[in-house]
Design an enzyme around this catalytic site. Structure first.
Site, mmCIF file in Angstrom:
data_model
loop_
_atom_site.group_PDB
_atom_site.id
_atom_site.type_symbol
_atom_site.label_atom_id
_atom_site.label_comp_id
_atom_site.label_asym_id
_atom_site.label_seq_id
_atom_site.Cartn_x
_atom_site.Cartn_y
_atom_site.Cartn_z
ATOM 1 N N LYS A 14 29.354 45.660 31.937
ATOM 2 C CA LYS A 14 30.446 44.937 32.582
ATOM 3 C C LYS A 14 29.932 43.752 33.386
ATOM 4 O O LYS A 14 28.878 43.826 34.041
ATOM 5 C CB LYS A 14 31.225 45.851 33.527
ATOM 6 C CG LYS A 14 32.125 46.853 32.831
ATOM 7 C CD LYS A 14 32.989 47.586 33.864
ATOM 8 C CE LYS A 14 34.009 48.471 33.203
ATOM 9 N NZ LYS A 14 34.892 49.134 34.198
ATOM 10 N N GLY A 22 40.449 41.185 33.036
ATOM 11 C CA GLY A 22 41.255 40.956 31.846
ATOM 12 C C GLY A 22 40.545 41.303 30.556
ATOM 13 O O GLY A 22 40.853 40.736 29.504
ATOM 14 N N GLU A 45 37.658 49.874 39.692
ATOM 15 C CA GLU A 45 37.658 48.566 40.336
ATOM 16 C C GLU A 45 38.883 48.428 41.210
ATOM 17 O O GLU A 45 39.798 49.265 41.170
ATOM 18 C CB GLU A 45 37.632 47.432 39.300
ATOM 19 C CG GLU A 45 38.857 47.366 38.407
ATOM 20 C CD GLU A 45 38.755 46.284 37.351
ATOM 21 O OE1 GLU A 45 37.635 45.853 37.065
ATOM 22 O OE2 GLU A 45 39.802 45.872 36.842
ATOM 23 N N ARG A 48 45.359 41.718 44.434
ATOM 24 C CA ARG A 48 46.532 40.872 44.180
ATOM 25 C C ARG A 48 47.669 41.754 43.699
ATOM 26 O O ARG A 48 47.502 42.941 43.490
ATOM 27 C CB ARG A 48 46.207 39.838 43.098
ATOM 28 C CG ARG A 48 45.651 40.498 41.831
ATOM 29 C CD ARG A 48 45.500 39.539 40.677
ATOM 30 N NE ARG A 48 44.707 40.091 39.581
ATOM 31 C CZ ARG A 48 45.126 40.969 38.683
ATOM 32 N NH1 ARG A 48 46.376 41.430 38.745
ATOM 33 N NH2 ARG A 48 44.343 41.402 37.717
#
Length: 450
Positions: free
Chosen positions: A158, A164, A288, A292
């Site tokens: 990662k 996304g 994670e 937002r």
């Protein structure tokens, strides 16, 4: 309370924010690129201003132009929506330096939680369970391979700054590791200007469960239950539900308490999401944090009765949370389908163009969040999402039936969309029985993910 808010975004989320502001008596400013001159958010806002050409880097990602527009039109706050600058610590810091309220967490928190390797370390220190993996970031394939061997294959590679679905690869052994590492790192450099990677154990057939949290400036944090986001393609969500049908009340409380503890560990403020992987044994691991509002926030609104955008605005203005944890009650079931301008049979190829006709479904428990209309031209420059179709009913089976009906009524002509693909998912027997995980689409629709 704020008098005027500039929305530093476009499309359906900009429309969603404008509607919330209107109900609160707050004036709005829409920003738009030259390609978005006729987008619905520019027509609904009280004021609209062009901030540059079509490419995002020259418009929606241009911090100086957005801040200049905010100052020129005398807005006292910016709502970043999701994507674009919503998780950009530099932008949040610039807002603060310009005495403009950023409707979201501070730059320090965004920076701390936006970097996935840093977030892992923070969660480990807070006693939050994380997927086994590297505690320190890694930059070289050879060093990463040694980490992978110590963790044990399969592993997930990662990007620390990824999101996304970008900058991610699964490696099942030493033979394909270096190639996958280099490909993921290259994607990270291209998409995020960051070559920092980390390695974690790949959990086979997990569910992707996220908990919505909301926090104010006074130290109050609540969770608003979970969303099941397991239906994905290439790590990008396709369909979301709330609540998750396999999570018991006891497990919900344990995961929710963990999410709240994670948020408090970093002094979090505003809306955020703690994302977990849930394995077949019902063990969960922190994956994670998204600092937002999420695309899928409407399903949480439907089952809690809470307006998350309004709550974001209130807490950013310094107000205390409008609810305590005891006030949060999950009722019924909600499903959201992301309707995209894409062709699933051609590897989900984006399909921009002129929409010649739109008919949106309606009825009790049906919600449509969108920015499109008949004769609207979908630009090729941005994300392909056209609409979020959300339904609510008393239980999961009823919500599935309602969504199938709503999809059957939805008409979007002139371009290709994924409406039929969404209908196929809902028709799938395994989906209806709740037998889902993050590999669902690859397993049941292999022709679509070649």
């Amino acid at each position: 309370m704020f008098k005027k808010i500039l929305i530093a975004n476009r499309g359906e989320i900009a429309v969603r924010i404008i509607r919330a502001c209107r109900e609160m008596g707050i004036q709005t400013v829409a920003v738009y690129s030259e390609a978005d001159r006729d987008c619905l958010h520019t027509l609904l806002a009280d004021e609209a201003i062009c901030i540059g050409p079509a490419p995002s880097g020259q418009s929606y990602l241009n911090m100086e132009r957005i801040l200049a527009a905010t100052v020129a039109l005398k807005a006292d706050a910016i709502h970043p929506g999701f994507g674009f600058l919503s998780e950009n610590a530099k932008f949040a810091k610039l807002c603060a330096e310009c005495n403009i309220a950023f409707i979201g967490p501070s730059a320090e928190i965004i920076n701390r939680m936006g970097n996935k390797s840093e977030a892992r370390r923070t969660m480990m220190d807070a006693g939050v369970p994380v997927v086994p993996g590297s505690k320190e970031p890694v930059h070289q394939a050879a060093e990463a391979l040694e980490m992978a061997k110590s963790i044990g294959f399969p592993v997930m590679i990662k990007a620390s700054s990824g999101g996304g679905g970008k900058g991610m690869r699964i490696s099942r052994g030493e033979a394909d590791f270096t190639e996958n590492f280099n490909a993921a790192q290259m994607e990270s450099v291209k998409g995020f200007s960051d070559d920092t990677m980390y390695i974690e154990k790949y959990i086979e057939k997990p569910r992707h469960i996220e908990f919505q949290i909301m926090a104010d400036k006074h130290g109050n944090v609540v969770h608003l239950g979970e969303r099941d986001c397991s239906i994905q393609r290439r790590h990008q969500k396709v369909l979301e539900e709330a609540p998750c049908d396999v999570i018991t009340q006891d497990l919900r409380e344990r995961m929710g308490d963990t999410a709240v503890r994670a948020a408090k560990a970093v002094g979090y403020e505003n809306a955020g999401t703690i994302e977990f992987l849930l394995d077949k044994n019902k063990d969960f691991y922190f994956m994670e944090m998204n600092t937002r509002i999420q695309v899928e926030h409407p399903v949480t609104e439907m089952v809690t009765g809470m307006d998350l955008i309004k709550e974001q605005i209130r807490v950013a203005a310094g107000e205390k949370l409008s609810v305590s944890q005891e006030d949060v009650v999950i009722k019924g079931h909600a499903i959201e389908c992301r309707i995209n301008a894409e062709n699933p049979s051609k590897n989900f190829m984006p399909c921009p163009g002129l929409i010649t006709n739109v008919h949106a479904p309606g009825g009790n428990g049906v919600r449509v969040d969108s920015h499109i209309y008949s004769d609207y031209k979908v630009p090729a420059n941005y994300d392909s999402m056209l609409m979020k179709l959300i339904v609510y009913d008393k239980d999961r089976a009823s919500a599935i039936a309602k969504m199938r009906s709503a999809l059957g009524e939805l008409v979007i002509e002139g371009i290709e969309t994924n409406v039929n693909f969404q209908y196929e998912i809902l028709e799938n027997e395994a989906f209806q029985e709740g037998n889902t995980d993050t590999g669902f689409i690859e397993k049941y629709f292999p022709d679509y993910v070649r």
